[in-house]
Every structure is written in C-alpha cells, then in structure tokens.
Design a protein around this motif. Sequence first.
Motif, PDB file in Angstrom:
ATOM      1  N   SER A  88       0.675  -1.279  -0.162  1.00  0.00           N
ATOM      2  CA  SER A  88      -0.001  -0.035  -0.058  1.00  0.00           C
ATOM      3  C   SER A  88       0.786   1.230  -0.232  1.00  0.00           C
ATOM      4  CB  SER A  88      -0.972   0.028   1.242  1.00  0.00           C
ATOM      5  OG  SER A  88      -0.012   0.224   2.418  1.00  0.00           O
ATOM      6  N   THR A  92       0.237   3.212  -7.378  1.00  0.00           N
ATOM      7  CA  THR A  92      -0.071   2.003  -8.408  1.00  0.00           C
ATOM      8  C   THR A  92       0.841   1.353  -8.927  1.00  0.00           C
ATOM      9  OG1 THR A  92      -1.996   3.630  -9.348  1.00  0.00           O
ATOM     10  CG2 THR A  92      -1.600   1.579 -10.601  1.00  0.00           C
ATOM     11  N   LEU A 105      -1.211 -12.320  -7.977  1.00  0.00           N
ATOM     12  CA  LEU A 105      -2.074 -11.086  -7.828  1.00  0.00           C
ATOM     13  C   LEU A 105      -2.809 -11.119  -6.627  1.00  0.00           C
ATOM     14  CD1 LEU A 105      -3.468 -11.255 -11.561  1.00  0.00           C
ATOM     15  CD2 LEU A 105      -1.837  -9.572 -10.430  1.00  0.00           C
ATOM     16  N   GLU A 106      -3.691 -12.159  -6.299  1.00  0.00           N
ATOM     17  CA  GLU A 106      -4.281 -12.191  -4.962  1.00  0.00           C
ATOM     18  C   GLU A 106      -3.215 -11.989  -3.819  1.00  0.00           C
ATOM     19  OE1 GLU A 106      -6.083 -16.155  -4.831  1.00  0.00           O
ATOM     20  OE2 GLU A 106      -7.084 -16.092  -6.460  1.00  0.00           O
ATOM     21  N   ARG A 109      -2.687  -8.312  -3.843  1.00  0.00           N
ATOM     22  CA  ARG A 109      -4.012  -7.419  -3.214  1.00  0.00           C
ATOM     23  C   ARG A 109      -4.113  -7.478  -1.717  1.00  0.00           C
ATOM     24  NH1 ARG A 109      -6.332  -8.994  -9.185  1.00  0.00           N
ATOM     25  NH2 ARG A 109      -5.460  -7.159 -10.075  1.00  0.00           N
ATOM     26  N   ARG A 110      -3.648  -8.670  -1.256  1.00  0.00           N
ATOM     27  CA  ARG A 110      -4.019  -9.025   0.148  1.00  0.00           C
ATOM     28  C   ARG A 110      -2.851  -8.025   0.961  1.00  0.00           C
ATOM     29  NH1 ARG A 110      -4.414 -14.529  -1.107  1.00  0.00           N
ATOM     30  NH2 ARG A 110      -2.367 -14.594  -0.357  1.00  0.00           N
ATOM     31  N   ARG A 114      -2.602  -1.808  -4.840  1.00  0.00           N
ATOM     32  CA  ARG A 114      -3.409  -1.635  -6.008  1.00  0.00           C
ATOM     33  C   ARG A 114      -2.742  -2.079  -7.306  1.00  0.00           C
ATOM     34  NH1 ARG A 114      -4.928   4.086  -8.949  1.00  0.00           N
ATOM     35  NH2 ARG A 114      -6.433   3.305 -10.112  1.00  0.00           N
ATOM     36  N   ASP A 131      -6.045  -4.604 -17.062  1.00  0.00           N
ATOM     37  CA  ASP A 131      -6.892  -5.361 -16.405  1.00  0.00           C
ATOM     38  C   ASP A 131      -8.034  -5.900 -17.499  1.00  0.00           C
ATOM     39  OD1 ASP A 131      -5.753  -5.532 -14.105  1.00  0.00           O
ATOM     40  OD2 ASP A 131      -7.236  -4.359 -13.155  1.00  0.00           O
TER      41      ASP A 131
END
Length: 237
Positions: A88, A92, A105-106, A109-110, A114, A131
Amino acid sequence: SASALHASARSSVERIGARPGDAWLCVLPAGHISGLQVITRALVTDTEPVHAVFDVEDVTELARKLGPHVSLVPTQLRRLLATGTDLSLFGTILLGGAAADPSLLEAARRAGGRVLTTYGMSETCGGCVYDGVPLDCANVRVDSDSSGEPGRILLSGTMLMSGYRHSPGERRTTTPWMVDGSGRQWLRTNDLGRLDGGRLTVLGRQDDVINTGGHKVVPAQVNDLLLADPAVAEAVV
C-alpha cells in the motif's frame, strides 16, 4: 513516434487517476519500452522520474518516502512479497512483461497493493490494455470465427508504432499490418485471446500452440491449471 508515446502515457495516467506532481519510480531499464514509458508518464504529470536499481530494501524505502506509481514485472513483485513489503506504500503497481499467476495477484492485493495487469508490446508503446480493458487510446479485436472464441489479437489506435526501422529484406518478419474496410490500420499480434463483454483475456502465444491428435492445446492454459494446485510451486509447459 513522440505522439504515440505521449498518447499512451496520457491514457495510462488518466486510467489510473494519476495527478500532477505524483511521483513515478522507474526500476526497469530505460532502454526498454516499459522503463521509457515510466519516464514519459512522469513528464505527462509534470514530475521528475526517480530511477533506482531494483533492490527490495531500497525500493521499499523509496516507496515509504514518495508513495510512487511504479511498473514491475512479476519476479520483482514476488521479491517484494517475499520480504513482507507493505504494497500500500505504492500508488499504483502496473504489472507487465509476462503473464502473472492469479495467486501472485491475490497475494499482492492482500498485501495492500493496487495492482493493474497490463498487456502490450514495444509496437504499442507498452501496455495498452489494463486488467483486460483497452486504454482510451487503443482498440482491440480478436480475429476468430465466432464471438467469445479464442483468436489472434488485433490492436489499433494512436499508440501504435510507425513501423520497423529496417526494411523487410533486413529483418525476419514483414510489418504485421492489416487494414479493415473502414481504412483503419490494425497490428496483427502473435498472441491468442478471447473477448468477453469487451474484456480481453490473453491466452498465450499463437506460435506456442501444440497440435496433438487434432486438438489444439494452449500451453498457458495448462500452466494455469497446474499452478492452481496448491502442491505446485512453479510450472512451465
């Protein structure tokens, strides 16, 4: 051309919502289109790009100070995750250069990232589909027999190259242009994809397809199935 690079950069910053003065961190070679476009996006947002060799500790510290937008390849993202970096800290993360495992990717994002996956190539000034959705400067078609079926990906728009530097006799391939009935010029890629509701899924290289017993197998799809098994750490087909 300069106008193509600018069109790509402008569409990119608009898509991610980058504002004037936002920091951009370049940890990719500036001689490659992905690194060059980080610099161009910084210019578009009236800021000075920050260059750094990719070192996890250094990049994390820069992210903590600047909160920059950054372009990464999957290996770099894995290295940041392996050290528990708080993703975070970045504005981006544009992820490209190779297909990304869904599990990567999972995890990203966890970890607060972004992350936007990008698809493109040097001929399109880098990523022109984020995306699965084309940037405003780009158009995407799939050359297939019926809607929703896999086919060769075709690209057009203001981000396209003018052409190759050498004449056809000096290089291995001819310029892969196709002109449609309206006179629009399309770049014929060697990638396979599928369009569902305007969203592109890239399935792999057309020249990687294996024909076995009359059945066409896309290696990338087999690879994804293998990686979906929690017992498999890495796979290549």
